[in-house]
Motif scaffolding. Structure first.
Motif, PDB file in Angstrom:
ATOM      1  N   PHE A 286       3.706  -0.592 -10.274  1.00  0.00           N
ATOM      2  CA  PHE A 286       3.642   0.199  -9.045  1.00  0.00           C
ATOM      3  C   PHE A 286       4.439  -0.356  -7.867  1.00  0.00           C
ATOM      4  O   PHE A 286       4.747   0.378  -6.932  1.00  0.00           O
ATOM      5  CB  PHE A 286       2.169   0.360  -8.621  1.00  0.00           C
ATOM      6  CG  PHE A 286       1.350   1.065  -9.654  1.00  0.00           C
ATOM      7  CD1 PHE A 286       1.488   2.435  -9.860  1.00  0.00           C
ATOM      8  CD2 PHE A 286       0.469   0.362 -10.466  1.00  0.00           C
ATOM      9  CE1 PHE A 286       0.750   3.086 -10.834  1.00  0.00           C
ATOM     10  CE2 PHE A 286      -0.275   1.013 -11.449  1.00  0.00           C
ATOM     11  CZ  PHE A 286      -0.130   2.379 -11.634  1.00  0.00           C
ATOM     12  N   PHE A 287       4.737  -1.651  -7.891  1.00  0.00           N
ATOM     13  CA  PHE A 287       5.410  -2.261  -6.740  1.00  0.00           C
ATOM     14  C   PHE A 287       6.596  -3.120  -7.166  1.00  0.00           C
ATOM     15  O   PHE A 287       6.515  -3.833  -8.168  1.00  0.00           O
ATOM     16  CB  PHE A 287       4.442  -3.154  -5.948  1.00  0.00           C
ATOM     17  CG  PHE A 287       3.397  -2.387  -5.193  1.00  0.00           C
ATOM     18  CD1 PHE A 287       3.629  -1.924  -3.901  1.00  0.00           C
ATOM     19  CD2 PHE A 287       2.167  -2.126  -5.780  1.00  0.00           C
ATOM     20  CE1 PHE A 287       2.663  -1.214  -3.211  1.00  0.00           C
ATOM     21  CE2 PHE A 287       1.190  -1.410  -5.098  1.00  0.00           C
ATOM     22  CZ  PHE A 287       1.440  -0.958  -3.807  1.00  0.00           C
TER      23      PHE A 287
ATOM     24  N   LEU B 275       0.840  -1.205   0.000  1.00  0.00           N
ATOM     25  CA  LEU B 275       0.000   0.000   0.000  1.00  0.00           C
ATOM     26  C   LEU B 275       0.871   1.250   0.000  1.00  0.00           C
ATOM     27  O   LEU B 275       1.808   1.342   0.797  1.00  0.00           O
ATOM     28  CB  LEU B 275      -0.898  -0.019   1.255  1.00  0.00           C
ATOM     29  CG  LEU B 275      -1.975   1.052   1.407  1.00  0.00           C
ATOM     30  CD1 LEU B 275      -3.115   0.506   2.272  1.00  0.00           C
ATOM     31  CD2 LEU B 275      -1.430   2.312   2.051  1.00  0.00           C
ATOM     32  N   LYS B 276       0.592   2.179  -0.913  1.00  0.00           N
ATOM     33  CA  LYS B 276       1.323   3.450  -0.860  1.00  0.00           C
ATOM     34  C   LYS B 276       0.578   4.563  -1.598  1.00  0.00           C
ATOM     35  O   LYS B 276      -0.227   4.298  -2.489  1.00  0.00           O
ATOM     36  CB  LYS B 276       2.747   3.306  -1.394  1.00  0.00           C
ATOM     37  CG  LYS B 276       2.856   2.905  -2.838  1.00  0.00           C
ATOM     38  CD  LYS B 276       4.336   2.668  -3.199  1.00  0.00           C
ATOM     39  CE  LYS B 276       4.438   1.991  -4.540  1.00  0.00           C
ATOM     40  NZ  LYS B 276       5.820   1.652  -4.894  1.00  0.00           N
ATOM     41  N   LEU B 277       0.891   5.788  -1.185  1.00  0.00           N
ATOM     42  CA  LEU B 277       0.341   6.980  -1.836  1.00  0.00           C
ATOM     43  C   LEU B 277       1.334   7.417  -2.908  1.00  0.00           C
ATOM     44  O   LEU B 277       2.527   7.545  -2.626  1.00  0.00           O
ATOM     45  CB  LEU B 277       0.173   8.090  -0.800  1.00  0.00           C
ATOM     46  CG  LEU B 277      -0.487   9.374  -1.281  1.00  0.00           C
ATOM     47  CD1 LEU B 277      -1.995   9.204  -1.332  1.00  0.00           C
ATOM     48  CD2 LEU B 277      -0.137  10.535  -0.351  1.00  0.00           C
ATOM     49  N   ILE B 278       0.821   7.619  -4.114  1.00  0.00           N
ATOM     50  CA  ILE B 278       1.722   8.016  -5.208  1.00  0.00           C
ATOM     51  C   ILE B 278       1.136   9.222  -5.953  1.00  0.00           C
ATOM     52  O   ILE B 278      -0.049   9.506  -5.853  1.00  0.00           O
ATOM     53  CB  ILE B 278       1.921   6.877  -6.237  1.00  0.00           C
ATOM     54  CG1 ILE B 278       0.577   6.470  -6.883  1.00  0.00           C
ATOM     55  CG2 ILE B 278       2.596   5.683  -5.607  1.00  0.00           C
ATOM     56  CD1 ILE B 278       0.721   5.777  -8.212  1.00  0.00           C
ATOM     57  N   ARG B 279       1.982   9.906  -6.682  1.00  0.00           N
ATOM     58  CA  ARG B 279       1.509  10.872  -7.670  1.00  0.00           C
ATOM     59  C   ARG B 279       1.913  10.290  -9.018  1.00  0.00           C
ATOM     60  O   ARG B 279       3.101  10.186  -9.323  1.00  0.00           O
ATOM     61  CB  ARG B 279       2.159  12.241  -7.432  1.00  0.00           C
ATOM     62  CG  ARG B 279       1.735  13.324  -8.408  1.00  0.00           C
ATOM     63  CD  ARG B 279       0.288  13.762  -8.132  1.00  0.00           C
ATOM     64  NE  ARG B 279      -0.214  14.613  -9.184  1.00  0.00           N
ATOM     65  CZ  ARG B 279      -0.378  15.933  -9.080  1.00  0.00           C
ATOM     66  NH1 ARG B 279      -0.097  16.539  -7.954  1.00  0.00           N
ATOM     67  NH2 ARG B 279      -0.845  16.624 -10.083  1.00  0.00           N
ATOM     68  N   MET B 280       0.935   9.859  -9.793  1.00  0.00           N
ATOM     69  CA  MET B 280       1.231   9.093 -11.000  1.00  0.00           C
ATOM     70  C   MET B 280       1.822   9.962 -12.099  1.00  0.00           C
ATOM     71  O   MET B 280       1.320  11.038 -12.378  1.00  0.00           O
ATOM     72  CB  MET B 280      -0.055   8.423 -11.500  1.00  0.00           C
ATOM     73  CG  MET B 280       0.207   7.170 -12.308  1.00  0.00           C
ATOM     74  SD  MET B 280      -1.302   6.416 -12.909  1.00  0.00           S
ATOM     75  CE  MET B 280      -2.081   5.950 -11.386  1.00  0.00           C
ATOM     76  N   GLU B 281       2.880   9.455 -12.706  1.00  0.00           N
ATOM     77  CA  GLU B 281       3.492  10.133 -13.858  1.00  0.00           C
ATOM     78  C   GLU B 281       2.592   9.949 -15.080  1.00  0.00           C
ATOM     79  O   GLU B 281       1.904   8.929 -15.200  1.00  0.00           O
ATOM     80  CB  GLU B 281       4.849   9.482 -14.186  1.00  0.00           C
ATOM     81  CG  GLU B 281       5.831   9.389 -13.040  1.00  0.00           C
ATOM     82  CD  GLU B 281       6.806  10.549 -13.047  1.00  0.00           C
ATOM     83  OE1 GLU B 281       6.779  11.342 -14.011  1.00  0.00           O
ATOM     84  OE2 GLU B 281       7.576  10.663 -12.085  1.00  0.00           O
ATOM     85  N   HIS B 282       2.660  10.892 -15.980  1.00  0.00           N
ATOM     86  CA  HIS B 282       1.896  10.835 -17.230  1.00  0.00           C
ATOM     87  C   HIS B 282       2.136   9.512 -17.968  1.00  0.00           C
ATOM     88  O   HIS B 282       1.189   8.826 -18.380  1.00  0.00           O
ATOM     89  CB  HIS B 282       2.283  12.036 -18.103  1.00  0.00           C
ATOM     90  CG  HIS B 282       1.437  12.189 -19.319  1.00  0.00           C
ATOM     91  ND1 HIS B 282       0.240  12.886 -19.303  1.00  0.00           N
ATOM     92  CD2 HIS B 282       1.584  11.717 -20.571  1.00  0.00           C
ATOM     93  CE1 HIS B 282      -0.300  12.827 -20.518  1.00  0.00           C
ATOM     94  NE2 HIS B 282       0.498  12.135 -21.299  1.00  0.00           N
ATOM     95  N   LYS B 283       3.396   9.148 -18.080  1.00  0.00           N
ATOM     96  CA  LYS B 283       3.774   7.914 -18.805  1.00  0.00           C
ATOM     97  C   LYS B 283       3.194   6.660 -18.138  1.00  0.00           C
ATOM     98  O   LYS B 283       2.827   5.693 -18.807  1.00  0.00           O
ATOM     99  CB  LYS B 283       5.306   7.789 -18.854  1.00  0.00           C
ATOM    100  CG  LYS B 283       5.944   8.508 -20.015  1.00  0.00           C
ATOM    101  CD  LYS B 283       7.330   7.887 -20.312  1.00  0.00           C
ATOM    102  CE  LYS B 283       7.829   8.250 -21.691  1.00  0.00           C
ATOM    103  NZ  LYS B 283       8.442   9.566 -21.783  1.00  0.00           N
TER     104      LYS B 283
END
Ligand code: DAT
Ligand code: MG
Length: 148
Positions: free
Chosen positions: A124-125, A29-37
């Motif tokens: 993501f992981f 589990l984690k909080l991310i700011r997703m890159e456009h790519k």
């Protein structure tokens, strides 16, 4: 995944609680700011569709919470908890049915097959970020043959 609308609307706790109460196990589990790519890659199957650009923009518009969730028939169970794609026709009792009424702002993403998990999880992981542990009440959540 809890999409940016779910985070901005402070629904992280409620959504995670639904997964926990169902008897699933959170392995990552984690909080991310997703890159456009990354958003383009996640939704590459929808490339060329009219909603694709808006979808990618939305997914990168704020933080999201990514999770790895395990359990008996976890893919199907999570998809059912999520509800139908569009909030306005998702069944009440589901996450999308209870909290949303939009097409695109539909709060959650969930892998829909083993192949999708194999493709999406490593986006993501890393292996190291996944945590192995056992819930002591598992014996009361699923029968022995359903445990792995
Ligand atoms: P799901 O998220 O239920 O797997 P999907 O894979 O068909 O649904 O679509 C991916 C996302 O794209 C979905 O969560 C919301 C958005 N989307 C799909 N169809 C759309 C449409 N017709 N208009 C706007 N957004 C749409
Ligand atoms: Mg999908």
């Amino acid at each position: 995944m809890i999409k940016p609308d779910g985070v901005q609307r402070r629904l992280v706790g409620k959504i995670v609680q639904r997964l926990e109460e169902k008897g699933l196990r959170i392995a990552g589990l984690k909080l991310i700011r997703m890159e456009h790519k990354t958003a383009e890659n996640l939704y590459s199957v929808h490339k060329g569709k009219p909603f694709y650009d808006g979808l990618v923009k939305f997914m990168t518009s704020g933080p999201a919470v990514v999770m790895v969730v395990e359990g008996f028939n976890a893919i199907e169970v999570v998809r059912k908890l999520m509800g139908a794609t569009f909030g306005f026709n998702a069944e009440p009792g589901t996450i999308r049915g209870d909290y949303g009424c939009s097409k695109g702002f539909n709060l959650v993403h969930g892998s829909d097959s083993v192949d999708s998990v194999k493709r999406e999880l490593p986006i993501f992981f890393t292996e190291k970020e996944l945590v192995a542990y056992e819930h002591p009440d598992l014996a009361w959540v699923v029968e022995e043959p359903e445990r792995k």
